[in-house]
Write a protein that holds these residues in place. Structure first.
Motif, PDB file in Angstrom:
ATOM      1  N   VAL A 102       0.834  -1.203   0.000  1.00 30.49           N
ATOM      2  CA  VAL A 102       0.000   0.000   0.000  1.00 30.49           C
ATOM      3  C   VAL A 102       0.868   1.253   0.000  1.00 30.49           C
ATOM      4  N   LEU A 103       1.900   1.261   0.846  1.00 29.86           N
ATOM      5  CA  LEU A 103       2.768   2.433   0.937  1.00 29.86           C
ATOM      6  C   LEU A 103       3.539   2.671  -0.361  1.00 29.86           C
ATOM      7  N   SER A 104       3.767   1.607  -1.125  1.00 25.39           N
ATOM      8  CA  SER A 104       4.488   1.756  -2.395  1.00 25.39           C
ATOM      9  C   SER A 104       3.643   2.439  -3.461  1.00 25.39           C
ATOM     10  N   CYS A 105       2.358   2.633  -3.174  1.00 25.38           N
ATOM     11  CA  CYS A 105       1.452   3.275  -4.141  1.00 25.38           C
ATOM     12  C   CYS A 105       1.338   4.772  -3.908  1.00 25.38           C
ATOM     13  N   GLY A 106       2.349   5.387  -3.343  1.00 26.43           N
ATOM     14  CA  GLY A 106       2.325   6.823  -3.103  1.00 26.43           C
ATOM     15  C   GLY A 106       1.524   7.214  -1.880  1.00 26.43           C
ATOM     16  N   VAL A 107       1.488   6.328  -0.891  1.00 24.52           N
ATOM     17  CA  VAL A 107       0.739   6.540   0.349  1.00 24.52           C
ATOM     18  C   VAL A 107       1.748   6.598   1.491  1.00 24.52           C
ATOM     19  N   ARG A 108       1.462   7.430   2.495  1.00 21.34           N
ATOM     20  CA  ARG A 108       2.366   7.496   3.649  1.00 21.34           C
ATOM     21  C   ARG A 108       1.733   6.825   4.861  1.00 21.34           C
ATOM     22  N   LEU A 109       2.591   6.440   5.814  1.00 21.34           N
ATOM     23  CA  LEU A 109       2.132   5.817   7.046  1.00 21.34           C
ATOM     24  C   LEU A 109       1.421   6.848   7.916  1.00 21.34           C
ATOM     25  N   ALA A 110       0.258   6.495   8.438  1.00 20.24           N
ATOM     26  CA  ALA A 110      -0.522   7.412   9.271  1.00 20.24           C
ATOM     27  C   ALA A 110       0.148   7.623  10.619  1.00 20.24           C
ATOM     28  N   GLU A 111      -0.072   8.789  11.176  1.00 18.31           N
ATOM     29  CA  GLU A 111       0.375   9.069  12.536  1.00 18.31           C
ATOM     30  C   GLU A 111      -0.666   8.554  13.521  1.00 18.31           C
ATOM     31  N   ALA A 112      -0.304   8.549  14.797  1.00 16.75           N
ATOM     32  CA  ALA A 112      -1.235   8.078  15.830  1.00 16.75           C
ATOM     33  C   ALA A 112      -2.524   8.892  15.794  1.00 16.75           C
ATOM     34  N   GLY A 113      -3.655   8.188  15.719  1.00 11.46           N
ATOM     35  CA  GLY A 113      -4.950   8.849  15.763  1.00 11.46           C
ATOM     36  C   GLY A 113      -5.311   9.665  14.547  1.00 11.46           C
ATOM     37  N   GLU A 114      -4.575   9.515  13.449  1.00  9.37           N
ATOM     38  CA  GLU A 114      -4.786  10.427  12.321  1.00  9.37           C
ATOM     39  C   GLU A 114      -6.096  10.176  11.591  1.00  9.37           C
ATOM     40  N   PHE A 115      -6.582   8.944  11.580  1.00  4.58           N
ATOM     41  CA  PHE A 115      -7.871   8.697  10.939  1.00  4.58           C
ATOM     42  C   PHE A 115      -8.983   9.429  11.696  1.00  4.58           C
ATOM     43  N   THR A 116      -8.964   9.321  13.013  1.00  9.98           N
ATOM     44  CA  THR A 116      -9.980  10.006  13.817  1.00  9.98           C
ATOM     45  C   THR A 116      -9.788  11.516  13.762  1.00  9.98           C
ATOM     46  N   ARG A 117      -8.550  11.958  13.694  1.00  7.54           N
ATOM     47  CA  ARG A 117      -8.296  13.399  13.571  1.00  7.54           C
ATOM     48  C   ARG A 117      -8.899  13.934  12.269  1.00  7.54           C
ATOM     49  N   ARG A 118      -8.773  13.162  11.192  1.00  7.68           N
ATOM     50  CA  ARG A 118      -9.370  13.603   9.927  1.00  7.68           C
ATOM     51  C   ARG A 118     -10.899  13.611  10.009  1.00  7.68           C
ATOM     52  N   ALA A 119     -11.458  12.651  10.739  1.00 11.47           N
ATOM     53  CA  ALA A 119     -12.908  12.655  10.937  1.00 11.47           C
ATOM     54  C   ALA A 119     -13.342  13.926  11.649  1.00 11.47           C
ATOM     55  N   PHE A 120     -12.533  14.377  12.612  1.00 16.25           N
ATOM     56  CA  PHE A 120     -12.825  15.631  13.319  1.00 16.25           C
ATOM     57  C   PHE A 120     -12.642  16.834  12.408  1.00 16.25           C
ATOM     58  N   LEU A 121     -11.518  16.894  11.713  1.00 18.82           N
ATOM     59  CA  LEU A 121     -11.231  18.056  10.869  1.00 18.82           C
ATOM     60  C   LEU A 121     -12.207  18.159   9.702  1.00 18.82           C
ATOM     61  N   ASN A 122     -12.738  17.032   9.255  1.00 18.34           N
ATOM     62  CA  ASN A 122     -13.710  17.040   8.156  1.00 18.34           C
ATOM     63  C   ASN A 122     -15.145  17.211   8.634  1.00 18.34           C
ATOM     64  N   GLY A 123     -15.330  17.435   9.940  1.00 10.31           N
ATOM     65  CA  GLY A 123     -16.652  17.761  10.456  1.00 10.31           C
ATOM     66  C   GLY A 123     -17.573  16.588  10.695  1.00 10.31           C
ATOM     67  N   ARG A 124     -17.046  15.372  10.646  1.00 11.00           N
ATOM     68  CA  ARG A 124     -17.920  14.221  10.888  1.00 11.00           C
ATOM     69  C   ARG A 124     -18.242  14.079  12.367  1.00 11.00           C
ATOM     70  N   ILE A 125     -17.276  14.372  13.212  1.00 13.11           N
ATOM     71  CA  ILE A 125     -17.455  14.313  14.658  1.00 13.11           C
ATOM     72  C   ILE A 125     -16.802  15.533  15.278  1.00 13.11           C
ATOM     73  N   ASP A 126     -17.188  15.858  16.518  1.00 14.68           N
ATOM     74  CA  ASP A 126     -16.489  16.933  17.214  1.00 14.68           C
ATOM     75  C   ASP A 126     -15.426  16.320  18.124  1.00 14.68           C
TER      76      ASP A 126
END
Length: 454
Positions: A102-126
Protein backbone atom coordinates in the motif's frame (compact mmCIF):
# COMPACT_ATOMS: atom_id res chain seq x y z
CA UNK A 1 -1.93 21.74 9.45
CA UNK A 2 -4.24 19.34 7.57
CA UNK A 3 -2.51 18.06 4.44
CA UNK A 4 -4.83 16.19 2.07
CA UNK A 5 -2.51 13.33 1.27
CA UNK A 6 -3.39 9.64 1.51
CA UNK A 7 -2.52 7.72 4.66
CA UNK A 8 -2.47 4.05 5.64
CA UNK A 9 -1.96 1.95 8.75
CA UNK A 10 -2.68 -1.43 10.25
CA UNK A 11 -5.90 -1.09 12.24
CA UNK A 12 -5.78 -4.43 14.06
CA UNK A 13 -3.57 -5.16 17.09
CA UNK A 14 0.04 -6.25 16.51
CA UNK A 15 0.92 -9.93 16.50
CA UNK A 16 -0.81 -12.93 14.97
CA UNK A 17 -4.59 -13.15 14.71
CA UNK A 18 -7.44 -14.39 12.60
CA UNK A 19 -7.78 -11.20 10.55
CA UNK A 20 -5.51 -8.26 9.83
CA UNK A 21 -6.93 -5.01 8.48
CA UNK A 22 -4.97 -2.39 6.57
CA UNK A 23 -6.87 0.88 6.35
CA UNK A 24 -6.29 3.58 3.73
CA UNK A 25 -7.82 7.08 3.67
CA UNK A 26 -7.49 9.80 1.07
CA UNK A 27 -7.80 10.56 -2.62
CA UNK A 28 -5.60 7.62 -3.69
CA UNK A 29 -7.59 4.99 -1.76
CA UNK A 30 -9.55 3.83 -4.82
CA UNK A 31 -6.37 3.70 -6.91
CA UNK A 32 -4.66 1.56 -4.25
CA UNK A 33 -7.62 -0.81 -4.35
CA UNK A 34 -7.62 -1.17 -8.12
CA UNK A 35 -3.84 -1.59 -8.20
CA UNK A 36 -3.39 -4.20 -5.47
CA UNK A 37 -6.70 -6.01 -5.18
CA UNK A 38 -7.88 -8.46 -7.84
CA UNK A 39 -11.52 -9.47 -7.28
CA UNK A 40 -12.55 -13.02 -8.14
CA UNK A 41 -15.58 -11.70 -10.03
CA UNK A 42 -15.14 -9.27 -12.89
CA UNK A 43 -15.63 -5.59 -12.19
CA UNK A 44 -14.08 -3.12 -9.79
CA UNK A 45 -14.86 -2.31 -6.19
CA UNK A 46 -18.33 -0.96 -5.48
CA UNK A 47 -18.66 1.48 -2.59
CA UNK A 48 -19.69 -0.12 0.70
CA UNK A 49 -19.72 -3.66 -0.67
CA UNK A 50 -17.20 -6.31 0.30
CA UNK A 51 -15.41 -8.12 -2.50
CA UNK A 52 -13.46 -11.37 -2.28
CA UNK A 53 -10.22 -11.71 -4.17
CA UNK A 54 -6.44 -11.62 -3.88
CA UNK A 55 -3.85 -9.01 -3.03
CA UNK A 56 -1.30 -9.11 -5.80
CA UNK A 57 2.32 -7.94 -5.86
CA UNK A 58 2.82 -6.92 -9.50
CA UNK A 59 6.54 -6.17 -9.06
CA UNK A 60 7.29 -9.75 -8.01
CA UNK A 61 4.37 -11.27 -9.96
CA UNK A 62 2.93 -13.15 -6.99
CA UNK A 63 -0.15 -13.39 -4.83
CA UNK A 64 0.43 -12.10 -1.32
CA UNK A 65 -2.83 -13.28 0.23
CA UNK A 66 -6.51 -14.02 -0.25
CA UNK A 67 -8.48 -11.11 1.11
CA UNK A 68 -11.70 -9.18 1.38
CA UNK A 69 -11.74 -5.53 0.30
CA UNK A 70 -14.24 -2.74 0.83
CA UNK A 71 -14.14 0.77 -0.58
CA UNK A 72 -16.17 3.48 1.19
CA UNK A 73 -16.43 6.53 -0.99
CA UNK A 74 -16.49 10.07 0.39
CA UNK A 75 -18.33 11.46 2.27
CA UNK A 76 -19.90 8.26 3.61
CA UNK A 77 -16.89 6.96 5.49
CA UNK A 78 -15.22 7.23 8.89
CA UNK A 79 -13.01 10.12 7.77
CA UNK A 80 -15.38 11.56 5.14
CA UNK A 81 -12.64 10.79 2.63
CA UNK A 82 -12.39 7.78 0.33
CA UNK A 83 -11.50 4.87 2.64
CA UNK A 84 -10.23 1.45 1.61
CA UNK A 85 -9.95 -1.52 3.96
CA UNK A 86 -8.06 -4.67 3.03
CA UNK A 87 -9.00 -7.63 5.27
CA UNK A 88 -6.30 -10.27 4.98
CA UNK A 89 -5.13 -13.15 7.16
CA UNK A 90 -3.82 -11.93 10.51
CA UNK A 91 -0.25 -13.21 10.47
CA UNK A 92 2.16 -10.37 11.19
CA UNK A 93 4.28 -11.04 8.09
CA UNK A 94 1.26 -11.04 5.77
CA UNK A 95 -0.07 -7.81 7.25
CA UNK A 96 3.32 -6.10 7.03
CA UNK A 97 3.70 -7.11 3.37
CA UNK A 98 0.23 -5.79 2.51
CA UNK A 99 1.00 -2.50 4.27
CA UNK A 100 4.32 -2.23 2.41
CA UNK A 101 2.51 -2.70 -0.92
CA UNK A 102 0.00 0.00 0.00
CA UNK A 103 2.77 2.43 0.94
CA UNK A 104 4.49 1.76 -2.39
CA UNK A 105 1.45 3.28 -4.14
CA UNK A 106 2.32 6.82 -3.10
CA UNK A 107 0.74 6.54 0.35
CA UNK A 108 2.37 7.50 3.65
CA UNK A 109 2.13 5.82 7.05
CA UNK A 110 -0.52 7.41 9.27
CA UNK A 111 0.38 9.07 12.54
CA UNK A 112 -1.24 8.08 15.83
CA UNK A 113 -4.95 8.85 15.76
CA UNK A 114 -4.79 10.43 12.32
CA UNK A 115 -7.87 8.70 10.94
CA UNK A 116 -9.98 10.01 13.82
CA UNK A 117 -8.30 13.40 13.57
CA UNK A 118 -9.37 13.60 9.93
CA UNK A 119 -12.91 12.65 10.94
CA UNK A 120 -12.82 15.63 13.32
CA UNK A 121 -11.23 18.06 10.87
CA UNK A 122 -13.71 17.04 8.16
CA UNK A 123 -16.65 17.76 10.46
CA UNK A 124 -17.92 14.22 10.89
CA UNK A 125 -17.45 14.31 14.66
CA UNK A 126 -16.49 16.93 17.21
CA UNK A 127 -13.61 16.69 19.66
CA UNK A 128 -15.60 15.10 22.49
CA UNK A 129 -16.76 12.37 20.12
CA UNK A 130 -13.21 11.85 18.87
CA UNK A 131 -11.94 11.40 22.44
CA UNK A 132 -14.83 9.04 23.14
CA UNK A 133 -13.56 6.74 20.37
CA UNK A 134 -10.39 6.20 22.38
CA UNK A 135 -12.42 5.76 25.56
CA UNK A 136 -14.40 2.98 23.87
CA UNK A 137 -11.19 1.16 22.98
CA UNK A 138 -9.78 1.61 26.51
CA UNK A 139 -12.99 0.74 28.42
CA UNK A 140 -12.52 -1.85 31.15
CA UNK A 141 -16.06 -1.95 32.56
CA UNK A 142 -19.64 -1.91 31.30
CA UNK A 143 -20.18 1.51 32.88
CA UNK A 144 -17.11 2.96 31.17
CA UNK A 145 -18.15 1.50 27.81
CA UNK A 146 -21.71 2.81 28.15
CA UNK A 147 -20.52 6.31 29.04
CA UNK A 148 -18.03 6.31 26.15
CA UNK A 149 -20.73 5.19 23.71
CA UNK A 150 -23.03 7.96 24.91
CA UNK A 151 -20.30 10.56 24.43
CA UNK A 152 -19.47 9.16 20.99
CA UNK A 153 -23.15 9.46 20.13
CA UNK A 154 -23.01 13.19 20.84
CA UNK A 155 -24.93 13.50 24.12
CA UNK A 156 -22.36 15.89 25.61
CA UNK A 157 -21.98 17.73 22.30
CA UNK A 158 -25.70 18.42 22.17
CA UNK A 159 -25.71 19.76 25.72
CA UNK A 160 -22.76 22.05 24.98
CA UNK A 161 -24.39 23.24 21.75
CA UNK A 162 -27.41 24.27 23.81
CA UNK A 163 -25.20 26.18 26.24
CA UNK A 164 -23.43 27.91 23.37
CA UNK A 165 -26.78 28.93 21.91
CA UNK A 166 -27.78 30.56 25.21
CA UNK A 167 -24.48 32.43 25.47
CA UNK A 168 -24.65 33.56 21.85
CA UNK A 169 -28.18 34.87 22.41
CA UNK A 170 -27.02 36.89 25.42
CA UNK A 171 -23.97 38.16 23.55
CA UNK A 172 -26.09 39.20 20.56
CA UNK A 173 -28.35 41.27 22.80
CA UNK A 174 -25.37 42.97 24.47
CA UNK A 175 -23.52 43.66 21.24
CA UNK A 176 -26.62 45.14 19.61
CA UNK A 177 -26.41 48.01 22.10
CA UNK A 178 -22.65 48.33 21.59
CA UNK A 179 -22.82 48.38 17.78
CA UNK A 180 -25.91 50.59 17.44
CA UNK A 181 -25.84 53.01 20.39
CA UNK A 182 -27.66 55.75 18.50
CA UNK A 183 -30.54 53.59 17.32
CA UNK A 184 -33.81 53.54 19.20
CA UNK A 185 -33.37 50.11 20.83
CA UNK A 186 -34.97 51.12 24.10
CA UNK A 187 -33.60 49.95 27.44
CA UNK A 188 -31.20 47.02 27.66
CA UNK A 189 -33.26 43.82 27.88
CA UNK A 190 -31.75 42.76 31.18
CA UNK A 191 -34.29 40.06 31.86
CA UNK A 192 -33.67 38.23 28.56
CA UNK A 193 -29.90 38.48 28.94
CA UNK A 194 -29.84 37.30 32.55
CA UNK A 195 -32.28 34.48 31.82
CA UNK A 196 -30.06 33.14 29.04
CA UNK A 197 -26.81 33.53 30.98
CA UNK A 198 -28.21 32.09 34.21
CA UNK A 199 -29.52 29.05 32.34
CA UNK A 200 -26.09 28.54 30.74
CA UNK A 201 -24.38 28.97 34.12
CA UNK A 202 -26.70 26.40 35.73
CA UNK A 203 -26.09 23.84 32.99
CA UNK A 204 -22.33 24.33 33.18
CA UNK A 205 -22.56 23.84 36.95
CA UNK A 206 -24.48 20.60 36.45
CA UNK A 207 -21.81 19.30 34.07
CA UNK A 208 -19.00 20.27 36.44
CA UNK A 209 -20.84 18.49 39.22
CA UNK A 210 -20.86 15.30 37.15
CA UNK A 211 -17.09 15.22 36.68
CA UNK A 212 -16.03 13.15 39.66
CA UNK A 213 -18.45 10.34 38.85
CA UNK A 214 -17.61 10.53 35.15
CA UNK A 215 -13.89 10.37 35.91
CA UNK A 216 -14.39 7.38 38.16
CA UNK A 217 -16.46 5.56 35.53
CA UNK A 218 -13.84 6.21 32.86
CA UNK A 219 -10.64 5.70 34.86
CA UNK A 220 -11.75 3.45 37.73
CA UNK A 221 -10.58 3.85 41.31
CA UNK A 222 -7.62 2.80 43.43
CA UNK A 223 -8.67 0.89 46.55
CA UNK A 224 -5.95 0.26 49.13
CA UNK A 225 -6.25 -2.63 51.59
CA UNK A 226 -4.47 -1.87 54.89
CA UNK A 227 -4.38 -3.46 58.31
CA UNK A 228 -2.12 -5.01 60.88
CA UNK A 229 -0.39 -8.34 60.11
CA UNK A 230 -2.75 -11.33 60.02
CA UNK A 231 -5.89 -9.18 60.03
CA UNK A 232 -6.92 -10.92 56.79
CA UNK A 233 -5.86 -8.43 54.11
CA UNK A 234 -4.45 -11.02 51.70
CA UNK A 235 -7.36 -13.38 52.37
CA UNK A 236 -9.71 -10.52 51.47
CA UNK A 237 -7.79 -9.84 48.25
CA UNK A 238 -7.94 -13.50 47.27
CA UNK A 239 -11.66 -13.67 48.03
CA UNK A 240 -12.40 -10.54 45.99
CA UNK A 241 -10.41 -11.93 43.05
CA UNK A 242 -11.65 -15.51 43.46
CA UNK A 243 -8.07 -16.73 43.11
CA UNK A 244 -5.01 -17.28 45.29
CA UNK A 245 -3.22 -14.12 44.20
CA UNK A 246 -1.54 -13.38 47.56
CA UNK A 247 0.29 -15.77 49.88
CA UNK A 248 -1.64 -16.35 53.11
CA UNK A 249 0.14 -17.77 56.18
CA UNK A 250 -0.09 -17.45 59.95
CA UNK A 251 3.36 -15.85 59.99
CA UNK A 252 3.14 -12.05 60.52
CA UNK A 253 4.70 -9.93 57.80
CA UNK A 254 4.20 -12.40 54.94
CA UNK A 255 3.26 -9.61 52.52
CA UNK A 256 6.31 -7.41 51.99
CA UNK A 257 5.47 -5.54 48.80
CA UNK A 258 2.32 -4.08 47.25
CA UNK A 259 0.26 -6.57 45.23
CA UNK A 260 -1.92 -4.94 42.58
CA UNK A 261 -4.81 -6.41 40.58
CA UNK A 262 -7.77 -5.02 38.65
CA UNK A 263 -11.31 -6.19 39.27
CA UNK A 264 -14.88 -5.11 38.53
CA UNK A 265 -17.20 -4.01 41.35
CA UNK A 266 -20.82 -3.57 40.25
CA UNK A 267 -19.67 -2.22 36.85
CA UNK A 268 -16.87 -0.09 38.33
CA UNK A 269 -13.20 -0.76 37.52
CA UNK A 270 -11.28 -1.12 40.76
CA UNK A 271 -7.50 -1.30 41.11
CA UNK A 272 -6.99 -3.30 44.30
CA UNK A 273 -3.73 -2.92 46.19
CA UNK A 274 -2.87 -5.34 48.98
CA UNK A 275 -0.17 -3.99 51.27
CA UNK A 276 2.27 -4.97 53.96
CA UNK A 277 0.78 -5.17 57.44
CA UNK A 278 1.46 -2.02 59.46
CA UNK A 279 3.32 -2.63 62.71
CA UNK A 280 6.56 -1.79 64.52
CA UNK A 281 9.30 -4.10 63.26
CA UNK A 282 13.08 -4.31 63.04
CA UNK A 283 13.04 -6.31 59.81
CA UNK A 284 14.50 -3.99 57.14
CA UNK A 285 12.60 -5.56 54.23
CA UNK A 286 9.28 -5.49 56.10
CA UNK A 287 9.90 -1.88 57.15
CA UNK A 288 10.38 -0.92 53.50
CA UNK A 289 7.08 -2.61 52.66
CA UNK A 290 5.33 -0.69 55.44
CA UNK A 291 6.87 2.55 54.22
CA UNK A 292 5.46 1.90 50.75
CA UNK A 293 2.06 1.21 52.28
CA UNK A 294 2.06 4.55 54.09
CA UNK A 295 3.09 6.33 50.87
CA UNK A 296 0.08 4.85 49.03
CA UNK A 297 -2.58 5.86 51.57
CA UNK A 298 -2.86 9.54 50.47
CA UNK A 299 -3.01 8.46 46.81
CA UNK A 300 -5.89 5.99 47.16
CA UNK A 301 -9.45 6.89 46.22
CA UNK A 302 -10.65 4.64 49.02
CA UNK A 303 -8.98 2.74 51.87
CA UNK A 304 -10.28 -0.59 53.16
CA UNK A 305 -9.03 -0.75 56.75
CA UNK A 306 -9.18 -4.43 57.73
CA UNK A 307 -9.51 -5.34 61.41
CA UNK A 308 -9.64 -8.71 63.15
CA UNK A 309 -13.04 -8.53 64.83
CA UNK A 310 -12.32 -11.68 66.88
CA UNK A 311 -9.36 -10.10 68.71
CA UNK A 312 -9.01 -7.34 71.28
CA UNK A 313 -8.02 -3.84 70.22
CA UNK A 314 -4.21 -3.45 70.19
CA UNK A 315 -1.55 -0.81 69.70
CA UNK A 316 -1.16 -2.11 66.12
CA UNK A 317 -4.84 -1.39 65.47
CA UNK A 318 -4.21 2.15 66.71
CA UNK A 319 -1.38 2.45 64.19
CA UNK A 320 -3.94 1.70 61.47
CA UNK A 321 -6.35 4.34 62.78
CA UNK A 322 -3.55 6.92 62.88
CA UNK A 323 -2.33 6.03 59.38
CA UNK A 324 -5.75 6.38 57.70
CA UNK A 325 -6.92 9.47 59.59
CA UNK A 326 -8.34 12.09 57.22
CA UNK A 327 -8.73 9.67 54.30
CA UNK A 328 -11.95 8.11 52.89
CA UNK A 329 -12.06 4.79 54.75
CA UNK A 330 -14.37 1.79 54.92
CA UNK A 331 -13.80 -0.26 58.07
CA UNK A 332 -13.82 -3.97 57.21
CA UNK A 333 -14.45 -6.17 60.26
CA UNK A 334 -13.01 -9.54 59.29
CA UNK A 335 -13.64 -12.91 60.97
CA UNK A 336 -17.21 -11.96 61.79
CA UNK A 337 -18.04 -15.69 61.92
CA UNK A 338 -16.11 -15.87 65.21
CA UNK A 339 -17.16 -14.40 68.56
CA UNK A 340 -16.83 -10.59 68.47
CA UNK A 341 -14.22 -9.11 70.79
CA UNK A 342 -13.01 -5.98 69.04
CA UNK A 343 -14.21 -2.66 70.45
CA UNK A 344 -13.00 -0.15 67.86
CA UNK A 345 -12.73 3.50 68.89
CA UNK A 346 -12.91 6.39 66.43
CA UNK A 347 -15.90 5.17 64.40
CA UNK A 348 -16.30 8.74 63.11
CA UNK A 349 -13.17 8.15 61.02
CA UNK A 350 -15.05 5.76 58.75
CA UNK A 351 -17.51 6.27 55.94
CA UNK A 352 -19.11 2.94 56.81
CA UNK A 353 -18.43 -0.40 58.49
CA UNK A 354 -18.89 -3.80 56.83
CA UNK A 355 -18.69 -7.20 58.54
CA UNK A 356 -17.12 -9.99 56.50
CA UNK A 357 -15.52 -13.40 56.80
CA UNK A 358 -12.82 -13.48 54.14
CA UNK A 359 -12.27 -17.25 54.35
CA UNK A 360 -15.94 -18.16 53.84
CA UNK A 361 -16.91 -15.20 51.66
CA UNK A 362 -19.63 -13.88 53.97
CA UNK A 363 -20.25 -10.16 53.47
CA UNK A 364 -18.07 -9.88 50.34
CA UNK A 365 -20.93 -8.99 47.99
CA UNK A 366 -22.12 -6.31 50.44
CA UNK A 367 -18.59 -4.89 50.59
CA UNK A 368 -18.46 -4.64 46.79
CA UNK A 369 -21.82 -2.88 46.76
CA UNK A 370 -20.72 -0.38 49.41
CA UNK A 371 -17.53 0.43 47.50
CA UNK A 372 -19.39 0.97 44.22
CA UNK A 373 -22.13 3.02 45.92
CA UNK A 374 -19.48 5.36 47.28
CA UNK A 375 -18.58 6.44 43.73
CA UNK A 376 -21.62 5.73 41.56
CA UNK A 377 -25.03 7.31 41.97
CA UNK A 378 -26.79 5.01 39.53
CA UNK A 379 -27.37 7.82 37.03
CA UNK A 380 -24.85 6.18 34.71
CA UNK A 381 -27.50 3.64 33.71
CA UNK A 382 -29.53 6.33 31.90
CA UNK A 383 -29.26 6.27 28.12
CA UNK A 384 -29.25 10.07 28.00
CA UNK A 385 -26.59 10.31 30.70
CA UNK A 386 -24.44 13.41 30.33
CA UNK A 387 -21.21 13.43 32.32
CA UNK A 388 -17.78 14.95 32.06
CA UNK A 389 -15.06 12.32 32.29
CA UNK A 390 -11.90 14.13 31.21
CA UNK A 391 -9.95 16.76 33.12
CA UNK A 392 -9.60 18.77 29.90
CA UNK A 393 -13.35 19.17 29.67
CA UNK A 394 -13.64 20.12 33.33
CA UNK A 395 -10.85 22.69 33.10
CA UNK A 396 -12.38 24.33 30.01
CA UNK A 397 -15.83 24.58 31.60
CA UNK A 398 -14.32 25.97 34.80
CA UNK A 399 -12.87 28.77 32.67
CA UNK A 400 -16.33 29.38 31.22
CA UNK A 401 -17.88 29.36 34.71
CA UNK A 402 -15.37 31.95 35.95
CA UNK A 403 -16.20 34.26 33.05
CA UNK A 404 -19.91 33.94 33.80
CA UNK A 405 -19.27 34.67 37.48
CA UNK A 406 -17.44 37.85 36.43
CA UNK A 407 -20.34 38.65 34.09
CA UNK A 408 -22.70 38.57 37.06
CA UNK A 409 -20.46 40.92 39.02
CA UNK A 410 -20.19 43.37 36.12
CA UNK A 411 -23.84 43.31 35.14
CA UNK A 412 -24.92 45.79 37.76
CA UNK A 413 -22.54 48.40 36.33
CA UNK A 414 -23.99 47.95 32.82
CA UNK A 415 -20.52 48.15 31.25
CA UNK A 416 -21.44 46.59 27.92
CA UNK A 417 -17.87 46.10 26.68
CA UNK A 418 -16.95 44.14 29.81
CA UNK A 419 -20.12 42.09 29.61
CA UNK A 420 -19.41 41.19 25.99
CA UNK A 421 -15.83 40.26 26.92
CA UNK A 422 -17.08 37.95 29.68
CA UNK A 423 -19.52 36.21 27.34
CA UNK A 424 -16.89 35.74 24.64
CA UNK A 425 -14.56 34.19 27.23
CA UNK A 426 -17.30 31.81 28.32
CA UNK A 427 -18.01 30.89 24.70
CA UNK A 428 -14.34 30.17 24.10
CA UNK A 429 -14.22 27.91 27.15
CA UNK A 430 -17.26 25.92 26.01
CA UNK A 431 -16.02 25.84 22.40
CA UNK A 432 -12.65 24.42 23.40
CA UNK A 433 -14.37 21.30 24.74
CA UNK A 434 -15.97 20.42 21.40
CA UNK A 435 -13.11 21.75 19.29
CA UNK A 436 -14.74 24.95 18.04
CA UNK A 437 -11.99 26.96 19.73
CA UNK A 438 -8.85 24.83 19.78
CA UNK A 439 -5.29 25.10 18.44
CA UNK A 440 -3.09 22.58 16.62
CA UNK A 441 -0.88 22.07 19.67
CA UNK A 442 -3.82 20.80 21.72
CA UNK A 443 -4.98 18.59 18.85
CA UNK A 444 -1.48 17.09 18.61
CA UNK A 445 -1.57 16.32 22.33
CA UNK A 446 -5.03 14.74 22.21
CA UNK A 447 -4.53 12.54 19.16
CA UNK A 448 -1.01 11.44 20.12
CA UNK A 449 -2.63 9.23 22.78
CA UNK A 450 -4.53 7.27 20.11
CA UNK A 451 -3.24 4.05 18.63
CA UNK A 452 -1.84 3.92 15.10
CA UNK A 453 -4.62 2.96 12.68
CA UNK A 454 -7.48 4.63 14.54
Amino acid sequence: MYIRDTIAAVSTPPGNGGIGIVRVSGDRAALVGSTLFKPIKNGGLVSHRFSFGTIYDTEHDQIVDEAMAVLMCSPHSYTREDVLELHCHGGWLVVERVLALVLSCGVRLAEAGEFTRRAFLNGRIDLTQAEAVMDIIASESDSALQLAQQLRGGVLSQRLDGIRALLLHGLALVEAYIDFPDDDLGHLDSVAILTAVDDARRQIGDLLGSFEEGRVIREGIAVLIVGKPNAGKSSLLNRLLNENRAIVTSIPGTTRDIIEQKINFEGLTVRLLDTAGIRHTEDLVEREGISRTLEQIPRADLVLAVFDASADFTAEDQLILDAVSGRPVLAVMNKCDLPRRLQLPGSELFLDTVDIAALSGAGIDLLKQRVAARFLTGRGDSRDRVALSRARHRDALEVAARHLATFGENFGEQNLELLALDLRGALEGVGSVTGQAVNDELLDLIFSSFCIGK
